[in-house]
Design a protein around this motif. Structure first.
Motif, PDB file in Angstrom:
ATOM      1  N   MET A   1       0.810  -1.186   0.000  1.00 43.96           N
ATOM      2  CA  MET A   1       0.000   0.000   0.000  1.00 43.96           C
ATOM      3  C   MET A   1       0.860   1.259   0.000  1.00 43.96           C
ATOM      4  O   MET A   1       0.746   2.067  -0.888  1.00 43.96           O
ATOM      5  CB  MET A   1      -0.900  -0.029   1.232  1.00 43.96           C
ATOM      6  N   GLY A   2       1.737   1.398   0.951  1.00 40.34           N
ATOM      7  CA  GLY A   2       2.600   2.578   1.025  1.00 40.34           C
ATOM      8  C   GLY A   2       3.813   2.383   0.147  1.00 40.34           C
ATOM      9  O   GLY A   2       3.713   2.077  -1.026  1.00 40.34           O
ATOM     10  N   LEU A   3       4.957   2.514   0.747  1.00 41.38           N
ATOM     11  CA  LEU A   3       6.205   2.318   0.009  1.00 41.38           C
ATOM     12  C   LEU A   3       6.574   0.849  -0.050  1.00 41.38           C
ATOM     13  O   LEU A   3       6.211   0.080   0.837  1.00 41.38           O
ATOM     14  CB  LEU A   3       7.328   3.079   0.719  1.00 41.38           C
ATOM     15  N   PRO A   4       7.314   0.464  -1.066  1.00 42.41           N
ATOM     16  CA  PRO A   4       7.832  -0.915  -1.083  1.00 42.41           C
ATOM     17  C   PRO A   4       8.731  -1.153   0.129  1.00 42.41           C
ATOM     18  O   PRO A   4       9.371  -0.229   0.636  1.00 42.41           O
ATOM     19  CB  PRO A   4       8.631  -0.978  -2.383  1.00 42.41           C
ATOM     20  N   SER A   5       8.795  -2.406   0.570  1.00 43.42           N
ATOM     21  CA  SER A   5       9.515  -2.714   1.810  1.00 43.42           C
ATOM     22  C   SER A   5      11.007  -2.414   1.719  1.00 43.42           C
ATOM     23  O   SER A   5      11.628  -2.092   2.730  1.00 43.42           O
ATOM     24  CB  SER A   5       9.296  -4.170   2.183  1.00 43.42           C
ATOM     25  N   HIS A   6      11.586  -2.462   0.543  1.00 48.56           N
ATOM     26  CA  HIS A   6      13.018  -2.178   0.437  1.00 48.56           C
ATOM     27  C   HIS A   6      13.330  -0.686   0.555  1.00 48.56           C
ATOM     28  O   HIS A   6      14.474  -0.306   0.757  1.00 48.56           O
ATOM     29  CB  HIS A   6      13.597  -2.751  -0.865  1.00 48.56           C
ATOM     30  N   LEU A   7      12.317   0.184   0.458  1.00 49.56           N
ATOM     31  CA  LEU A   7      12.521   1.622   0.617  1.00 49.56           C
ATOM     32  C   LEU A   7      12.248   2.103   2.040  1.00 49.56           C
ATOM     33  O   LEU A   7      12.547   3.251   2.367  1.00 49.56           O
ATOM     34  CB  LEU A   7      11.643   2.391  -0.366  1.00 49.56           C
ATOM     35  N   GLN A   8      11.675   1.257   2.877  1.00 46.74           N
ATOM     36  CA  GLN A   8      11.349   1.654   4.250  1.00 46.74           C
ATOM     37  C   GLN A   8      12.593   2.091   5.041  1.00 46.74           C
ATOM     38  O   GLN A   8      12.544   3.123   5.716  1.00 46.74           O
ATOM     39  CB  GLN A   8      10.618   0.524   4.980  1.00 46.74           C
ATOM     40  N   PRO A   9      13.725   1.359   4.993  1.00 53.96           N
ATOM     41  CA  PRO A   9      14.906   1.834   5.733  1.00 53.96           C
ATOM     42  C   PRO A   9      15.429   3.184   5.223  1.00 53.96           C
ATOM     43  O   PRO A   9      15.873   4.017   6.012  1.00 53.96           O
ATOM     44  CB  PRO A   9      15.948   0.731   5.506  1.00 53.96           C
ATOM     45  N   LEU A  11      13.580   5.569   3.921  1.00 54.90           N
ATOM     46  CA  LEU A  11      12.657   6.583   4.432  1.00 54.90           C
ATOM     47  C   LEU A  11      12.905   6.849   5.916  1.00 54.90           C
ATOM     48  O   LEU A  11      12.884   7.996   6.359  1.00 54.90           O
ATOM     49  CB  LEU A  11      11.202   6.155   4.199  1.00 54.90           C
ATOM     50  N   LEU A  12      13.162   5.808   6.692  1.00 56.42           N
ATOM     51  CA  LEU A  12      13.460   5.986   8.113  1.00 56.42           C
ATOM     52  C   LEU A  12      14.738   6.803   8.295  1.00 56.42           C
ATOM     53  O   LEU A  12      14.784   7.698   9.140  1.00 56.42           O
ATOM     54  CB  LEU A  12      13.578   4.626   8.799  1.00 56.42           C
ATOM     55  N   ALA A  13      15.759   6.519   7.502  1.00 54.10           N
ATOM     56  CA  ALA A  13      17.001   7.296   7.580  1.00 54.10           C
ATOM     57  C   ALA A  13      16.745   8.755   7.199  1.00 54.10           C
ATOM     58  O   ALA A  13      17.289   9.672   7.829  1.00 54.10           O
ATOM     59  CB  ALA A  13      18.055   6.680   6.668  1.00 54.10           C
ATOM     60  N   THR A  14      15.905   8.981   6.198  1.00 55.49           N
ATOM     61  CA  THR A  14      15.560  10.349   5.793  1.00 55.49           C
ATOM     62  C   THR A  14      14.835  11.079   6.907  1.00 55.49           C
ATOM     63  O   THR A  14      15.114  12.249   7.185  1.00 55.49           O
ATOM     64  CB  THR A  14      14.690  10.323   4.518  1.00 55.49           C
ATOM     65  N   ASP A  55       4.774  14.614   7.305  1.00 51.38           N
ATOM     66  CA  ASP A  55       4.425  13.915   6.071  1.00 51.38           C
ATOM     67  C   ASP A  55       5.287  12.668   5.860  1.00 51.38           C
ATOM     68  O   ASP A  55       4.783  11.616   5.469  1.00 51.38           O
ATOM     69  CB  ASP A  55       4.550  14.857   4.886  1.00 51.38           C
ATOM     70  N   LEU A  56       6.571  12.786   6.131  1.00 46.82           N
ATOM     71  CA  LEU A  56       7.444  11.613   6.014  1.00 46.82           C
ATOM     72  C   LEU A  56       7.028  10.507   6.981  1.00 46.82           C
ATOM     73  O   LEU A  56       7.023   9.328   6.625  1.00 46.82           O
ATOM     74  CB  LEU A  56       8.897  12.014   6.261  1.00 46.82           C
ATOM     75  N   VAL A  57       6.652  10.897   8.194  1.00 50.21           N
ATOM     76  CA  VAL A  57       6.199   9.904   9.176  1.00 50.21           C
ATOM     77  C   VAL A  57       4.889   9.260   8.727  1.00 50.21           C
ATOM     78  O   VAL A  57       4.696   8.048   8.881  1.00 50.21           O
ATOM     79  CB  VAL A  57       6.068  10.547  10.574  1.00 50.21           C
ATOM     80  N   LEU A  58       3.988  10.040   8.142  1.00 49.08           N
ATOM     81  CA  LEU A  58       2.731   9.476   7.633  1.00 49.08           C
ATOM     82  C   LEU A  58       3.005   8.436   6.549  1.00 49.08           C
ATOM     83  O   LEU A  58       2.374   7.370   6.521  1.00 49.08           O
ATOM     84  CB  LEU A  58       1.826  10.577   7.078  1.00 49.08           C
ATOM     85  N   TRP A  59       3.923   8.741   5.644  1.00 51.16           N
ATOM     86  CA  TRP A  59       4.254   7.776   4.599  1.00 51.16           C
ATOM     87  C   TRP A  59       4.920   6.532   5.185  1.00 51.16           C
ATOM     88  O   TRP A  59       4.687   5.419   4.736  1.00 51.16           O
ATOM     89  CB  TRP A  59       5.169   8.409   3.549  1.00 51.16           C
ATOM     90  N   PHE A  60       5.757   6.728   6.204  1.00 49.13           N
ATOM     91  CA  PHE A  60       6.437   5.598   6.824  1.00 49.13           C
ATOM     92  C   PHE A  60       5.441   4.680   7.538  1.00 49.13           C
ATOM     93  O   PHE A  60       5.563   3.456   7.498  1.00 49.13           O
ATOM     94  CB  PHE A  60       7.492   6.103   7.816  1.00 49.13           C
ATOM     95  N   LEU A  61       4.442   5.270   8.191  1.00 41.12           N
ATOM     96  CA  LEU A  61       3.467   4.491   8.958  1.00 41.12           C
ATOM     97  C   LEU A  61       2.235   4.091   8.160  1.00 41.12           C
ATOM     98  O   LEU A  61       1.306   3.516   8.723  1.00 41.12           O
ATOM     99  CB  LEU A  61       3.035   5.288  10.194  1.00 41.12           C
TER     100      LEU A  61
END
Length: 124
Positions: A1-9, A11-14, A55-61
């Motif tokens: 639904m959100g970001l692909p799982s390989h982009l989650q780290p 996004l967290l670093a960002t 906004d970044l946190v919303l996309w992450f969660l």
């Protein structure tokens, strides 16, 4: 639904880096405003940074918050998260127009100072 799982780290670093940088800028402001920003400029910049961080946190969660929701609610959530990025863009345009006005005022004062002879000079 959100970001692909390989982009989650990534996004967290960002999120962490952006949050640390925002904290650093806040600390610099509180330590003495060496950049010479007006309070309005600082508030606009801080507001934009906080909104982008949210906004970044919303996309992450997004996956966690919208896991068992119907497709309509997930779409509304992603639409809100996407539209939320427009607010910092508007604030950036306002900031640019303020800096432009500030520069024009500075330049006008500079030209007036050059055109006007100083009181100590001899007039010929």
């Amino acid at each position: 639904m959100g970001l692909p799982s390989h982009l989650q780290p990534l996004l967290l670093a960002t999120i962490l880096l952006f949050g640390l940088y925002t904290g650093y800028e806040l600390w610099r402001w509180l330590a003495g405003n060496r950049a010479g920003l007006t309070p309005g400029q600082f508030h606009r910049r801080l507001t934009a940074a906080v909104i982008l961080e949210i906004d970044l946190v919303l996309w992450f969660l997004a996956d966690f918050l919208m896991a068992d929701r119907p497709a309509r609610e997930r779409l509304l959530f992603l639409l809100f998260a996407t539209l939320l990025t427009l607010v910092p863009m508007i604030l950036a345009v306002r900031e640019a127009s303020f800096v432009l006005r500030q520069y024009a005022q500075w330049r006008k004062e500079l030209v007036r100072g050059i055109a006007r002879p100083s009181a100590g000079e001899d007039s010929r």
